[in-house]
Structures are given as C-alpha cells and as structure tokens.
Scaffold this active site. Structure first.
Site, short mmCIF file in Angstrom:
data_model
loop_
_atom_site.label_atom_id
_atom_site.label_comp_id
_atom_site.label_asym_id
_atom_site.label_seq_id
_atom_site.Cartn_x
_atom_site.Cartn_y
_atom_site.Cartn_z
N HIS A 139 0.88 -1.03 -0.15
CA HIS A 139 -0.16 -0.29 -0.01
C HIS A 139 1.01 1.21 -0.11
CE1 HIS A 139 -2.49 -3.26 1.75
NE2 HIS A 139 -3.53 -2.56 1.25
N ASP A 180 -6.95 -10.90 0.57
CA ASP A 180 -6.50 -9.23 0.50
C ASP A 180 -5.69 -8.49 1.73
OD1 ASP A 180 -8.51 -9.08 2.19
OD2 ASP A 180 -10.14 -8.39 1.29
N SER A 181 -6.33 -7.40 1.45
CA SER A 181 -5.73 -5.89 2.65
C SER A 181 -6.05 -6.43 4.35
CB SER A 181 -5.78 -5.42 2.20
OG SER A 181 -5.83 -4.37 1.42
#
Length: 192
Positions: A64, A107-108
C-alpha cells in the site's frame, strides 16, 4: 460577462470540440472499437482453445503506497497475499504474451479475494539470451471482495513483468484515492 465566466465559456467550447469532434475520424470511432473488440475476442478464444502452456500463479506481495494512506491503516493491512492460481497462456507470432487466469489470495483485510481475467503483454527480449524477457500490457478481469459483499467488480489494470525462461515476476498497480486503492500487487507466474 466577468473574466471567470468568459474563461469558463472558452474552456467549455474548447472541451466540447475535443469531446464531440464533427469530422470523418469521429465517424470511424465505432468501427475502430468494433475492430478492437473483435481482435480481443479472437485473442481470448485462441488462448482458451489453443494454449501453449499451463501456468501456476503464486501471489508474492501487496504494498500500500505509504504516501496515500494514514499510518494507522497501513499498520493494520495484510501485505502478504497468500494464495494461488492457475491459467492458460500462449505466445503469439510477434512474441507477445496472452493469458487467461483465475487466482485467489488474501486481501488487505486478510480475507479471500478471487480474480479471473485475460492478460496481454507486449514482450521484449533485450539481451542476447532470448530466455530473458520484459513485458508491458494490461489485464481485463473481474474480482470480488469481502468488504463489498463479494459483488463482482470489473477491472482494467496495467501489467508489467520481468522473467527468465518459464518463470516470470508479473505485477500491477491498482490506482485509487487517499486511503483507498494505490496498491502494488505482484505474483510469480510459472509456465509448464
């Protein structure tokens, strides 16, 4: 009329001329889109029906962009996208790569995220050793996320890669706004 209104009106007229040109090239645009869609469909069909390789996808990293997130968020995010995928691929007569794939990864939020799609990369072999290759292209696909109730979400993303022989490190960047998107995602693709 004020200066601001005149400037806005000038901009609006200029913008409309760009957006809605009244010339022969504007009339050709639908044919160009149809031709592009036809080539895309043919490439997808050929990759599905006549693959040269079966591919294994191993997600490697998500990152990110720190400039686009609050530290509290990035501290909580998962950047180890455990998962796997499988695909079919081929190299065309120009040496470019075409692939169909399905992959699932964490995922995140550490929830499973599936993705499936078609990828294309223009491929260059800049060294005397033809096994080394780099590529730039795009992927068209569909994904679904837990935090969006697994509603299918279409996507068009850039692709880049560097590889040697059957092993390729492939990557994309998911654009976004502050605290949303702006994610680098990469995986290893092994051709068999």
């Amino acid at each position: 009329m004020t200066v601001v209104n005149k400037s806005f009106l000038t901009f609006l007229v200029f913008f409309c001329q760009i957006l809605f040109p009244l010339n022969a090239s504007a009339l050709e645009a639908p044919r160009t889109v149809k031709a592009w869609a036809s080539v895309l469909g043919d490439n997808i069909a050929e990759t599905w029906n006549e693959p040269q390789h079966v591919d294994l996808y191993v997600p490697a990293i998500t990152w990110h962009a720190r400039f686009a997130y609050d530290k509290e968020k990035t501290d909580r995010y998962n950047e180890r996208p455990w998962g796997a995928g499988i695909g079919k691929s081929r190299w065309d007569e120009k040496g470019n790569w075409h692939g169909l794939y399905v992959m699932a990864f964490k995922d995140s939020y550490n929830k499973w995220e599936p993705i499936a799609g078609y990828g294309w990369e223009a491929t260059w072999r800049p060294l005397p050793d033809d096994a080394f290759h780099v590529g730039l292209g795009y992927t068209l696909g569909v994904t679904a996320r837990d935090n969006w109730d697994y509603i299918p979400i279409p996507l068009v993303l850039p692709l880049a890669s560097v590889g040697y022989g059957p092993a390729t490190f492939q990557m994309t960047y998911i654009p976004g706004t502050y605290n949303n998107g702006n994610v680098y995602f990469a995986w290893l693709r092994l051709q068999f």
